[in-house]
Each structure stands twice: as C-alpha cells, then as structure tokens.
Design a protein around this motif. Structure first.
Motif, short mmCIF file in Angstrom:
data_model
loop_
_atom_site.label_atom_id
_atom_site.label_comp_id
_atom_site.label_asym_id
_atom_site.label_seq_id
_atom_site.Cartn_x
_atom_site.Cartn_y
_atom_site.Cartn_z
N VAL A 59 43.16 -41.47 -9.43
CA VAL A 59 43.88 -40.56 -9.60
C VAL A 59 43.60 -40.54 -11.34
O VAL A 59 43.76 -41.34 -11.69
CB VAL A 59 44.93 -41.14 -8.54
CG1 VAL A 59 46.45 -40.43 -8.95
CG2 VAL A 59 44.57 -41.00 -7.42
N VAL A 60 43.84 -39.17 -11.64
CA VAL A 60 43.90 -38.78 -13.20
C VAL A 60 45.43 -37.87 -13.50
O VAL A 60 45.63 -36.66 -12.07
CB VAL A 60 43.12 -38.16 -12.90
CG1 VAL A 60 43.03 -37.62 -14.36
CG2 VAL A 60 41.42 -38.77 -12.47
N ALA A 61 46.33 -38.65 -14.30
CA ALA A 61 47.04 -37.59 -14.50
C ALA A 61 46.82 -36.27 -15.65
O ALA A 61 46.18 -36.70 -16.32
CB ALA A 61 48.68 -38.25 -15.19
N VAL A 62 47.22 -35.30 -15.25
CA VAL A 62 46.71 -34.44 -16.40
C VAL A 62 48.27 -33.93 -16.88
O VAL A 62 49.10 -33.13 -16.02
CB VAL A 62 46.15 -33.10 -15.55
CG1 VAL A 62 45.87 -32.04 -16.81
CG2 VAL A 62 45.33 -33.19 -14.32
N VAL A 63 48.01 -34.01 -18.00
CA VAL A 63 49.52 -34.03 -19.36
C VAL A 63 49.09 -33.39 -20.45
O VAL A 63 48.33 -33.24 -20.45
CB VAL A 63 49.99 -35.19 -19.81
CG1 VAL A 63 50.63 -36.15 -18.48
CG2 VAL A 63 49.06 -36.38 -20.49
N GLY A 64 50.25 -33.01 -20.47
CA GLY A 64 50.28 -31.80 -22.42
C GLY A 64 51.18 -31.03 -22.00
O GLY A 64 52.82 -31.13 -21.31
N ARG A 65 51.85 -30.64 -23.22
CA ARG A 65 52.73 -29.91 -23.83
C ARG A 65 52.73 -27.78 -23.10
O ARG A 65 51.94 -28.18 -22.04
CB ARG A 65 53.07 -29.57 -24.91
CG ARG A 65 52.96 -29.77 -26.32
CD ARG A 65 52.43 -29.96 -27.48
NE ARG A 65 53.24 -28.66 -28.16
CZ ARG A 65 53.36 -28.28 -29.51
NH1 ARG A 65 52.01 -28.03 -29.95
NH2 ARG A 65 53.62 -26.69 -30.14
N PRO A 66 53.71 -28.32 -22.42
CA PRO A 66 54.06 -26.55 -22.02
C PRO A 66 53.14 -25.54 -22.25
O PRO A 66 52.60 -25.89 -23.02
CB PRO A 66 55.61 -26.22 -21.67
CG PRO A 66 56.38 -27.07 -21.88
CD PRO A 66 55.14 -27.87 -22.82
N SER A 67 52.54 -24.62 -21.44
CA SER A 67 51.45 -23.68 -21.67
C SER A 67 50.16 -24.20 -22.37
O SER A 67 49.42 -23.23 -22.70
CB SER A 67 51.88 -22.48 -22.48
OG SER A 67 52.80 -22.04 -22.04
N PRO A 124 55.28 -21.25 -20.29
CA PRO A 124 56.30 -22.26 -20.66
C PRO A 124 57.33 -22.87 -19.09
O PRO A 124 57.83 -22.36 -18.99
CB PRO A 124 56.96 -22.96 -21.95
CG PRO A 124 56.69 -21.98 -22.33
CD PRO A 124 57.17 -20.29 -21.66
N GLN A 125 56.39 -23.98 -19.10
CA GLN A 125 57.89 -24.39 -17.74
C GLN A 125 57.22 -23.57 -16.35
O GLN A 125 57.84 -24.34 -15.21
CB GLN A 125 59.33 -25.07 -18.28
CG GLN A 125 59.20 -25.28 -19.34
CD GLN A 125 59.43 -26.43 -19.64
OE1 GLN A 125 58.20 -26.85 -20.15
NE2 GLN A 125 59.67 -28.07 -19.20
N HIS A 157 57.88 -31.52 -22.28
CA HIS A 157 59.09 -30.91 -23.28
C HIS A 157 60.39 -31.92 -23.18
O HIS A 157 61.39 -32.32 -22.86
CB HIS A 157 59.31 -29.42 -21.90
CG HIS A 157 60.50 -28.57 -22.91
ND1 HIS A 157 60.42 -27.95 -24.63
CD2 HIS A 157 61.09 -27.86 -22.60
CE1 HIS A 157 61.30 -27.26 -24.74
NE2 HIS A 157 62.42 -27.00 -23.25
N LEU A 158 60.58 -31.30 -24.70
CA LEU A 158 62.00 -32.15 -24.97
C LEU A 158 63.34 -31.42 -25.27
O LEU A 158 63.23 -30.55 -26.12
CB LEU A 158 61.79 -32.97 -26.29
CG LEU A 158 60.27 -33.92 -26.84
CD1 LEU A 158 60.69 -34.52 -28.29
CD2 LEU A 158 60.76 -35.36 -26.13
N SER A 159 63.74 -31.95 -23.90
CA SER A 159 65.07 -31.04 -23.91
C SER A 159 66.07 -31.72 -23.33
O SER A 159 66.22 -32.65 -22.69
CB SER A 159 65.19 -29.57 -23.18
OG SER A 159 66.21 -29.18 -22.66
N GLU A 160 67.72 -31.51 -23.55
CA GLU A 160 68.46 -31.76 -22.40
C GLU A 160 68.98 -31.46 -21.67
O GLU A 160 69.55 -31.83 -20.82
CB GLU A 160 70.08 -31.80 -23.95
CG GLU A 160 69.34 -33.56 -24.50
CD GLU A 160 69.44 -34.53 -23.85
OE1 GLU A 160 69.54 -35.80 -23.19
OE2 GLU A 160 68.46 -35.37 -24.54
N GLU A 190 54.15 -33.22 -29.52
CA GLU A 190 53.33 -32.91 -29.67
C GLU A 190 53.18 -35.28 -29.84
O GLU A 190 52.71 -35.65 -29.07
CB GLU A 190 51.90 -32.53 -30.13
CG GLU A 190 50.33 -32.62 -29.65
CD GLU A 190 50.45 -31.48 -28.58
OE1 GLU A 190 50.03 -30.70 -28.55
OE2 GLU A 190 50.26 -32.15 -27.89
N ARG A 191 53.76 -34.94 -31.22
CA ARG A 191 53.79 -36.18 -31.43
C ARG A 191 54.18 -36.80 -30.44
O ARG A 191 53.85 -38.43 -29.51
CB ARG A 191 54.24 -36.65 -32.54
CG ARG A 191 53.81 -35.96 -33.99
CD ARG A 191 53.91 -35.79 -35.36
NE ARG A 191 54.95 -35.18 -35.58
CZ ARG A 191 54.60 -33.81 -35.92
NH1 ARG A 191 53.01 -33.32 -36.30
NH2 ARG A 191 55.46 -32.85 -36.51
#
Ligand code: GTP
Ligand code: MG
Length: 289
Positions: free
Chosen positions: A5-13, A35-36, A62-65, A100-101
C-alpha cells in the motif's frame, strides 16, 4: 510477488491524482487546476508482473486553520502512518515554501520507506527542485516524471516495487480502483462543477447523492442528489442563466460516467444551499476519510 500500500503525498496541485491515474491506467481520482481538489483517501490499483501496488491518493498537504483543511491534513498524516511505502510528489515548477518544508518534516518523522519524485518535468525548469530535495531528505535520489505525458513512470514503478514487501495481491487483477459507484458519481460531478466555476466557488462545493438505482433491467444507472454550496450567490452561479450551467455540468458528468461504467448513466441533480457546511464537524467527519 510483491504487494504494497503506497501513500501518495505532496502539496496541493503537485499532480498526485494525475500521477495515480497514469499509474493505474484509468480515472481513479478527479483532477483540476484548483488546489485542494482531492478531499479523501482515494484508492487506485496497479497490477504488474512484479505484483500489485495499491495507491492511496491523498489531499494536498496544506497548512491552514480552516476546519475542512485541518481534517484533510490529518488524513495525510494518518496515511503516512498506515502504509508500506510513501510516494512523495513535488511540483518541479514551484519553489519549496513553508508548506513543503512542513511536509518534509512529517516525512522525516515517518518510518515508512519512500520514493521521491519531481513532477511536471514537461514544463519549466525543474532542476533546482532536485538539488533542494536531495538536501532536505537525504539520502534520496529523486526521480523525474511527467504525470501528464506519462514519462518516467517505469522507473517510478520499479523504485516502488523495490521497496515493497513480498505478499499476495489485495484485489483481483482486473481492478484498478475499489471505489463504489456512488463515490465515483459524486466525485466526477464535483470535478465537472469545479471545472465550470472559479474563485471561491470550487472550494464551497460538495455533492450529496440521495438515491442510486439500476433501471431498465440493469441497463441504466440512475442517481438523484444535490450539488451543495454555501451561499445563494454560489447557487446562482452553479445554476446559471435558465439552468444552463447545471445542465452542462450534468451532461459532462454523464458523458464521462458512461465511458467508465458498463451502463448508461442518468443523473437528476439540483443545486442546494447548505450554509457553512465547511464548519460542521459531524458532516466533515463523515465526508473526509
Ligand atoms: N504540465 C504538467 N501539469 C501537470 C502534471 N501533472 C499534473 N498537472 C496539472 O496540475 C494540476 C493539478 O493536478 P492534480 O493531479 O489535480 O494535482 P493534485 O496534487 O492531485 O492536487 P490536489 O488534489 O488539489 O492536492 C492540473 O491542472 C494538472 O493537469 C504534469 O506532469 N505536467
Ligand atoms: Mg488530487
């Protein structure tokens, strides 16, 4: 046989869903320039002589409150913890920022083996992204791919199988996704609605199906439900003059669904206001998973 099972992760878009679709050879996950777009853990299956890879496409990190975003980011973090291998997708056309960081910090904290790829190699200058990645996540050697053009995918698949444990296949060989017809109908409707709207409207949309039934002795799949938005002004945009836009969205969705399923597809869809749905925990808990 290998199986992972492979999780595909990364920033939006960054192109995660486009990549999963290209790897699995079918439309698994919806795609848009907004995005999103992905809001769930969407599974796609790759069958190869070496074995089977089950990809979990995830929402963009995505960092958001905002509540909806917090649910989606938690989904990414949970996916990192529960898989055999992580596939980290970087958009080579955009410089790395705080987001990204932050994701790289989460990746360093995860014990799963990972493959890193720089996507969108068909456009712009992606070489600086390679150096930045090698420094941020040593000892990684990023692969270079274009999900859109389908280049670099054989090396990517080989890299994933190399990190995969031995095991039996989890799904029958002819499956490329395990999604229910209901989920696929709702997602493709949402994609067509996103593609025909702008600004804040795509983010304010969700799809709720009330009934999905087979008609005409199994020849037609019929679904009734709603495209929901947060405000009357957004409802007006989605309905369009004389209902023109909603008819066009439904026609686009029906066309694509008829190509995916072995049935004719008929959709009876209205546009409805569900005020501030993005702030309601019970709905978000049910929706974002
Ligand atoms: N030029 C180019 N564009 C790409 C490539 N891969 C994806 N895109 C485009 O990038 C945009 C976002 O693609 P998605 O696949 O939806 O990206 P995502 O990472 O799943 O986005 P979220 O679900 O919102 O996190 C779309 O307009 C794609 O057509 C690529 O290899 N090259
Ligand atoms: Mg996506």
């Amino acid at each position: 046989m290998k199986s992972a099972v492979v999780a595909v992760v990364g920033r939006p878009s960054s192109g995660k869903s486009t990549l999963v679709n290209a790897l699995c050879g079918g439309k698994v996950s919806i795609v848009s320039p907004v995005p999103q777009t992905t809001r769930n853990k969407v599974r796609g299956i790759l069958n190869a002589p070496a074995g089977q890879l089950v990809f979990i496409d995830t929402p963009g990190f995505h960092l958001s409150e905002k509540k909806l975003n917090r649910y989606m980011t938690d989904l990414v973090t949970s996916a990192l913890a529960e898989v055999d291998v992580v596939l980290y997708v970087v958009d080579g056309t955009r410089p790395a920022g705080d987001e990204e960081r932050a994701l790289q910090a989460a990746l360093r904290a995860s014990s799963s083996p990972r493959v890193v790829c720089v996507n969108k190699s068909d456009s712009a200058d992606w070489a600086p992204a390679l150096d930045a990645l090698a420094a941020a996540l040593p000892p990684c050697i990023p692969l270079v791919v274009s999900a859109l053009k389908g280049t670099g995918l054989a090396q990517l698949t080989a890299g994933l199988f190399a990190l995969s444990p031995d095991g039996d296949q989890m799904y029958p060989e002819d499956y490329y996704t395990d999604q229910t017809p209901e989920f696929r109908i709702a997602e493709i409707l949402r994609e067509k609605a996103i593609l025909q709207t702008r600004d804040e409207v795509p983010h304010a949309i969700y799809v709720r199906l009330e009934d999905v039934e087979m008609h005409d002795e199994g020849a037609t799949l019929w679904a009734r439900g709603f495209i929901c938005v947060e405000r009357e002004s957004q409802q007006g945009i989605l309905v369009g003059r004389g209902g023109e836009r909603i008819r066009s969205i439904v026609a686009d969705a029906q066309r694509e669904l008829a190509a995916i399923f072995p049935w004719d597809v008929k959709l009876d869809i209205r546009v409805k206001v569900d005020r501030d749905w993005r702030k309601r925990d019970p709905l978000l808990r049910k929706m974002i998973r």
